[in-house]
Design a protein around this motif. Structure first.
Motif, PDB file in Angstrom:
ATOM      1  N   UNK A   1       0.831  -1.203   0.000  1.00 17.77           N
ATOM      2  CA  UNK A   1       0.000   0.000   0.000  1.00 17.77           C
ATOM      3  C   UNK A   1       0.867   1.254   0.000  1.00 17.77           C
TER       4      UNK A   1
ATOM      5  N   UNK B   1       2.223  11.876   2.932  1.00 17.05           N
ATOM      6  CA  UNK B   1       0.940  11.710   2.242  1.00 17.05           C
ATOM      7  C   UNK B   1       0.490  10.256   2.268  1.00 17.05           C
TER       8      UNK B   1
ATOM      9  N   UNK C   1      -3.011   9.549   3.826  1.00 24.85           N
ATOM     10  CA  UNK C   1      -4.062   9.309   2.835  1.00 24.85           C
ATOM     11  C   UNK C   1      -4.316   7.831   2.576  1.00 24.85           C
ATOM     12  N   UNK C   2      -3.321   7.000   2.858  1.00 20.13           N
ATOM     13  CA  UNK C   2      -3.462   5.592   2.485  1.00 20.13           C
ATOM     14  C   UNK C   2      -3.409   4.661   3.699  1.00 20.13           C
TER      15      UNK C   2
ATOM     16  N   UNK D   1      -6.138   5.721   7.074  1.00 23.15           N
ATOM     17  CA  UNK D   1      -7.568   5.448   6.875  1.00 23.15           C
ATOM     18  C   UNK D   1      -7.895   3.954   6.966  1.00 23.15           C
ATOM     19  N   UNK D   2      -6.965   3.124   6.561  1.00 27.18           N
ATOM     20  CA  UNK D   2      -7.215   1.679   6.663  1.00 27.18           C
ATOM     21  C   UNK D   2      -6.889   1.153   8.052  1.00 27.18           C
TER      22      UNK D   2
ATOM     23  N   UNK E   1      -9.480   2.055  10.821  1.00 22.58           N
ATOM     24  CA  UNK E   1     -10.682   1.215  10.760  1.00 22.58           C
ATOM     25  C   UNK E   1     -10.427  -0.121  11.454  1.00 22.58           C
TER      26      UNK E   1
ATOM     27  N   UNK F   1     -15.146  -1.168   5.039  1.00 23.71           N
ATOM     28  CA  UNK F   1     -14.863  -1.099   3.609  1.00 23.71           C
ATOM     29  C   UNK F   1     -15.628  -2.214   2.912  1.00 23.71           C
ATOM     30  N   UNK F   2     -16.525  -1.867   1.986  1.00 22.30           N
ATOM     31  CA  UNK F   2     -17.359  -2.890   1.350  1.00 22.30           C
ATOM     32  C   UNK F   2     -16.526  -4.013   0.727  1.00 22.30           C
ATOM     33  N   UNK F   3     -16.972  -5.226   0.964  1.00 23.03           N
ATOM     34  CA  UNK F   3     -16.332  -6.374   0.332  1.00 23.03           C
ATOM     35  C   UNK F   3     -15.115  -6.890   1.059  1.00 23.03           C
ATOM     36  N   UNK F   4     -14.542  -6.055   1.914  1.00 26.06           N
ATOM     37  CA  UNK F   4     -13.299  -6.455   2.562  1.00 26.06           C
ATOM     38  C   UNK F   4     -13.605  -7.334   3.765  1.00 26.06           C
TER      39      UNK F   4
ATOM     40  N   UNK G   1      -1.974  -3.886  -5.392  1.00 28.72           N
ATOM     41  CA  UNK G   1      -1.796  -2.812  -4.417  1.00 28.72           C
ATOM     42  C   UNK G   1      -2.747  -1.643  -4.619  1.00 28.72           C
ATOM     43  N   UNK G   2      -3.979  -1.949  -4.977  1.00 31.33           N
ATOM     44  CA  UNK G   2      -4.977  -0.880  -4.997  1.00 31.33           C
ATOM     45  C   UNK G   2      -5.229  -0.447  -3.565  1.00 31.33           C
ATOM     46  N   UNK G   3      -5.580   0.826  -3.392  1.00 33.28           N
ATOM     47  CA  UNK G   3      -5.878   1.312  -2.051  1.00 33.28           C
ATOM     48  C   UNK G   3      -7.237   0.765  -1.629  1.00 33.28           C
ATOM     49  N   UNK G   4      -7.225  -0.097  -0.614  1.00 34.55           N
ATOM     50  CA  UNK G   4      -8.418  -0.868  -0.269  1.00 34.55           C
ATOM     51  C   UNK G   4      -9.601  -0.037   0.221  1.00 34.55           C
ATOM     52  N   UNK G   5      -9.296   1.141   0.765  1.00 32.80           N
ATOM     53  CA  UNK G   5     -10.376   1.937   1.355  1.00 32.80           C
ATOM     54  C   UNK G   5     -10.993   2.906   0.355  1.00 32.80           C
TER      55      UNK G   5
ATOM     56  N   UNK H   1      -6.815   9.727  -6.851  1.00 29.52           N
ATOM     57  CA  UNK H   1      -6.059  10.201  -5.683  1.00 29.52           C
ATOM     58  C   UNK H   1      -4.656  10.694  -6.063  1.00 29.52           C
TER      59      UNK H   1
ATOM     60  N   UNK I   1      -3.633  14.355  -4.932  1.00 25.04           N
ATOM     61  CA  UNK I   1      -2.640  14.546  -3.870  1.00 25.04           C
ATOM     62  C   UNK I   1      -1.294  14.998  -4.414  1.00 25.04           C
TER      63      UNK I   1
ATOM     64  N   UNK J   1     -15.429  -1.027  -4.630  1.00 28.39           N
ATOM     65  CA  UNK J   1     -14.179  -1.100  -3.871  1.00 28.39           C
ATOM     66  C   UNK J   1     -13.342  -2.272  -4.387  1.00 28.39           C
TER      67      UNK J   1
ATOM     68  N   UNK K   1     -12.048  -4.790  -3.042  1.00 30.97           N
ATOM     69  CA  UNK K   1     -12.423  -6.114  -2.557  1.00 30.97           C
ATOM     70  C   UNK K   1     -13.641  -6.665  -3.288  1.00 30.97           C
ATOM     71  N   UNK K   2     -14.328  -5.795  -4.039  1.00 30.06           N
ATOM     72  CA  UNK K   2     -15.506  -6.257  -4.780  1.00 30.06           C
ATOM     73  C   UNK K   2     -15.170  -6.589  -6.226  1.00 30.06           C
TER      74      UNK K   2
END
Lengths: 222, 258
Positions: free
Chosen positions: A119, A132, A136-137, A140-141, A144, A217-220, B91-95, B104, B108, B137, B139-140
């Protein structure tokens, strides 16, 4: 004159006890606000800090987790009084905050480290700064993920605020002591006090569960 | 003579006692698609990661056009954002939703206006055929869909070169085609690309040059025809026949069966 009469006196004291709840909540909220900020800062120093910043966070956490909360409380109150006078109310707020910050720093550290390294790499590869990437990355995760563990720690702070009774702060526990002495009904009194703590922690845990669900987070899978 | 986009000179990298890159030099020209193959452990991924400094090389110089890539220099982030990178595990941002993932970077890093960034993100998602999933997202999404969004995310920064680090290795076989298709479109559109991959079908169709990496240096390079049909070195021949067997039946998978 009988048990009923004494019990009535205890029940009549409930509004007085509830006044203590207000102080208990004040102490808890202040301590949590301070400790969350401090804990988060410490966790960032721990994970991303180099040299003395990293070491400071580590030593702070070890030290605070090794001392009984009551000892920290008395140190702040009595040792503090020789240099600057810390009022009992603030002594308990600060003691709770410093103590809990150590545990929270471990919670946040774990959450941050549970986010996969890729990430941050993806953020850097886009040209983001490390700063950043963190804000930003990663956070937030990580935040949660930290919610249920933080919520657990928060209920501990709420319950530990009862140690304030030792300094004479008239929060819930201290008022319970007064009522118990006045009515000679310690058992009934403390059952009521206990029930109030139970209701508070239950309501808090429930609302944190709802928040956790809302920001999921949906799906996670978790 | 086309102009060089990326110039790598005498790159060295050691991990503890293992020397992975041993003085590797390579130049990639504008619009060129270079596919890098080679046995595992020869530093293919390390090479890509050294280019945008996710891994710090021990020595050697890398230039993007005329600019030397050096961390700590004031223009480092600016150079980095011109190098798009696609990872093996996405490595997509999961949130963030797909469209947020793509937007983003411009928001940014380039401080682009949000509305403009989202418009751009939608355009890039359309380009990789993922516009319909903009609100989903990671995960979907399926692996192939994730990788396409990841490609769009890199494209949104308008890079001068795209690095692909085994982009299909983490995918189920039936999802590889859609990703290779997107990469082929990119290649046809003139994007400069450096691709670490053993997908021979893709290499044959889209590559301008195959680079065979062995023991931390470029052991052999040339056109796909030359490397696949007529390699000079015995070792290259062995390796090609090995991956050909792995690719067997799927030599051109996903490229024609769409």
């Amino acid at each position: 004159m009988g048990i009923n009469f004494a019990a009535n006196k205890v029940l009549a004291s409930i509004p007085y006890l509830l006044g203590g709840v207000w102080i208990t909540l004040q102490i808890t909220v202040l301590a949590l606000a301070l400790s969350t900020v401090l804990g988060l800062l410490l966790s960032l120093l721990r994970v991303y800090g180099k040299g003395i910043f990293h070491r400071f966070s580590l030593i702070y956490s070890r030290l605070m987790r090794s001392l009984p909360l009551l000892v920290i409380l008395f140190m702040l109150y009595f040792l503090g009084s020789e240099i600057i006078d810390i009022p009992a109310y603030w002594a308990i707020v600060l003691a709770l905050a410093f103590h809990s910050a150590a545990y929270q720093s471990e919670i946040f550290r774990g959450a941050i480290q549970s986010i996969s390294k890729g990430q941050m790499e993806a953020a850097l590869a886009l040209g983001m700064s490390k700063y950043q990437g963190i804000f930003s990355v990663i956070l937030p995760q990580a935040l949660r993920r930290a919610i249920p563990y933080w919520a657990n720690e928060a209920t501990i702070v709420l319950k530990d605020s009862s140690l304030a009774y030792a300094l004479g702060v008239t929060e819930l526990m201290r008022r319970g002591e007064y009522v118990s002495a006045r009515t000679s009904q310690p058992m009934l009194t403390y059952i009521i006090v206990g029930l109030i703590y139970l209701i508070l922690t239950y309501a808090f845990t429930k609302s944190m569960n709802r928040i956790e669900y809302k920001v999921r987070i949906p799906g996670l899978e978790r | 003579m086309p102009k060089p986009i990326l110039r790598i000179e005498n790159l060295h990298k050691k991990f503890r006692d293992t020397e992975v890159l041993k003085g590797l030099s390579l130049t990639v020209y504008e619009g060129e698609v270079v596919v890098i193959i080679g046995p595992s452990g020869t530093g293919k991924s390390t090479l890509l990661r050294c280019i945008n400094r996710l891994t710090e090389p021990d020595s050697g110089d890398i230039y993007l056009e005329e600019q030397k890539i050096e961390p700590g220099k004031s223009n480092f982030s600016q150079i980095r954002q011109q190098i798009g990178m696609v990872f093996q595990d996405f490595n997509l941002f999961n949130h963030l939703t797909a469209v947020q993932n793509v937007a983003i970077g411009p928001i940014k890093v380039k401080k682009m206006d949000k509305k403009k960034a989202y418009d751009l993100a939608m355009k890039e998602l359309e380009r990789v055929g993922m516009a319909e999933k903009a609100g989903n997202y990671p995960a979907e999404l399926s692996g192939g869909q994730k990788q396409r969004v990841a490609i769009a995310r890199a494209l949104a920064m308008d890079p001068k070169i795209m690095l692909f680090d085994e982009p299909t290795s983490a995918l189920d076989p039936e999802l590889i085609g859609e990703v290779l298709e997107v990469m082929k479109d990119l290649a046809n559109a003139g994007m400069t690309m450096m691709v670490v991959s053993h997908e021979m079908g893709f290499a044959r169709e889209a590559a301008d040059r195959i680079v065979f990496l062995e023991d931390g240096v470029v052991a052999e390079e040339g056109s796909p025809e030359k490397i696949f049909n007529n390699p000079e070195r015995e070792r290259t021949r062995e390796f090609i026949s090995k991956i050909a067997r792995l690719n067997s039946g799927g030599d051109d998978r996903g490229l024609n069966n769409k």
